[in-house]
Write a protein that holds these residues in place. Structure first.
Motif, mmCIF file in Angstrom:
data_model
loop_
_atom_site.group_PDB
_atom_site.id
_atom_site.type_symbol
_atom_site.label_atom_id
_atom_site.label_comp_id
_atom_site.label_asym_id
_atom_site.label_seq_id
_atom_site.Cartn_x
_atom_site.Cartn_y
_atom_site.Cartn_z
ATOM 1 N N ASP A 79 -2.350 1.118 4.087
ATOM 2 C CA ASP A 79 -3.313 2.217 4.222
ATOM 3 C C ASP A 79 -3.215 2.855 5.604
ATOM 4 N N GLN A 121 -0.286 5.195 5.626
ATOM 5 C CA GLN A 121 -0.623 6.416 4.893
ATOM 6 C C GLN A 121 -1.551 7.315 5.702
ATOM 7 N N THR A 135 -1.016 11.148 6.822
ATOM 8 C CA THR A 135 -1.958 12.161 6.348
ATOM 9 C C THR A 135 -2.482 13.023 7.491
ATOM 10 N N GLY A 159 -4.679 7.976 -2.675
ATOM 11 C CA GLY A 159 -5.017 6.928 -1.709
ATOM 12 C C GLY A 159 -6.515 6.802 -1.492
ATOM 13 N N ARG A 180 3.429 12.862 -1.534
ATOM 14 C CA ARG A 180 4.239 11.665 -1.324
ATOM 15 C C ARG A 180 4.078 10.683 -2.490
#
Length: 340
Positions: A150, A153, A157, A182, A246
């Protein structure tokens, strides 16, 4: 007359060693997990202070920072005293584009990469070969690594929000579904910037578990529905836009087929599919899409694609590309259900 110095054989050897090196990347990852850069926000500190603050062995920490400093990551301002550099500054957790959590020490990934030759021989995921399960299946059963993932990610982001929110006319979409979105960070940023849009966040239950807090911090909870589930199941119908950020490059053409078919079924004739995926450029020039392609290959047996390959894959499943918008990250490809 000036002459251009050609690289010597020794220069070439050192360059190859630098490219093949895994020592510096592991050093970066180690100090990132320690959040060491946070302890230098207010200026240089001695190695003794830094070791105390990070609960580490001072002589060992010194040797790591000394090695990173020779690559421009931190600087030794005086003996055994270190400060931030522009590169190290990005490792602060409070930096607006922080990469502090982008480089975790995930042993499971490294074990997969150690068997990358299996992928080269078979085309199969090295990660799955080593661990006996798919990458996302593994994360669902290993919460510590899922949290680290996470963080990766989230770092991506932050960059994507800066690059992509200004690149597309988002307000023309009244409703969007972030498919595989996510913890909702991208959708939260989109809804915060464009208050006329409502959103639906869809991802696996353990992935969206943190979404309520993310949406609440952005002040968009009242305009977003969280839908735990798989994007291979039937998708919410009739939204103005469906986002795949993605996601597509995680899947081979065959494995992406059910996802694209499900999207086509859910969409109205005037709905848009918004793809934000690494796209491979032809030629030898550096291209981040080619790097993402290897990551996807090793971990998931997926593939990044050229713009032409994306268009061909979409066409097979009833889409036509209507525009490609370049960004500082990777292009936004907008597609709609094909007519006729």
């Amino acid at each position: 007359m000036t002459t251009t110095r050609q690289p010597s054989l020794i220069d070439t050897i050192f360059r190859l060693q630098e490219l093949a090196d895994y020592i510096v990347p592991f050093g970066i990852r180690a100090v990132s997990e320690l959040h060491l850069a946070d302890h230098l926000t207010n200026g240089p500190r001695t190695i003794t202070d830094l070791a105390t603050a990070t609960n580490t062995h001072a002589p060992s920490l010194y040797r790591v920072l000394r090695a990173l400093a020779c690559k421009g990551i931190f600087t030794e301002t005086q003996p055994h005293t270190f400060a931030l550099t522009p590169l190290a500054d990005l490792l602060r957790t409070d930096h607006p584009l922080s990469l502090a959590d982008a480089y975790p020490l995930m042993a499971a990934n490294f074990h997969g990469w150690a068997e990358f030759r299996h992928t080269l021989r078979t085309g199969e995921s090295a990660f799955e070969h080593v661990h006996g399960m798919g990458y996302y299946e593994y994360l669902a059963t290993h919460p510590d690594d899922s949290t680290r993932y996470d963080g990766i990610q989230a770092a991506g982001t932050r960059l994507e929000l800066r690059a992509m929110l200004r690149a597309l006319d988002w307000p023309r979409f009244g409703s969007v579904v972030d498919v595989g979105g996510g913890d909702g960070a991208f959708l939260a940023g989109l809804l915060a910037r464009h208050t006329s849009i409502t959103g639906t966040l869809l991802d696996l239950p353990h992935v969206v578990a943190n979404a309520p807090a993310v949406l609440d911090r952005a002040g968009v909870t009242d305009r977003c529905t969280i839908l735990p589930g798989s994007f291979f199941d039937p998708l919410p119908a009739d939204a103005d836009a469906y986002i795949l950020k993605r996601v597509l490059y995680d899947w081979s053409d065959d494995r992406a087929a059910p996802l694209l078919t499900g999207l086509r079924t859910a969409m109205r004739p005037d709905s848009s599919l918004i793809l934000m995926d690494p796209v491979i450029e032809e030629g030898d020039a550096f291209d981040v899409g080619k790097i993402y392609d290897l990551l996807s290959l090793a971990m998931l047996a997926g593939k990044a694609r050229t713009e032409r390959e994306v268009g061909e894959l979409l066409a097979v499943h009833g889409f036509e590309v209507v525009q490609v918008v370049p960004t500082a990250m990777f292009p936004i490809i907008e597609a709609r259900p094909a007519r006729g």
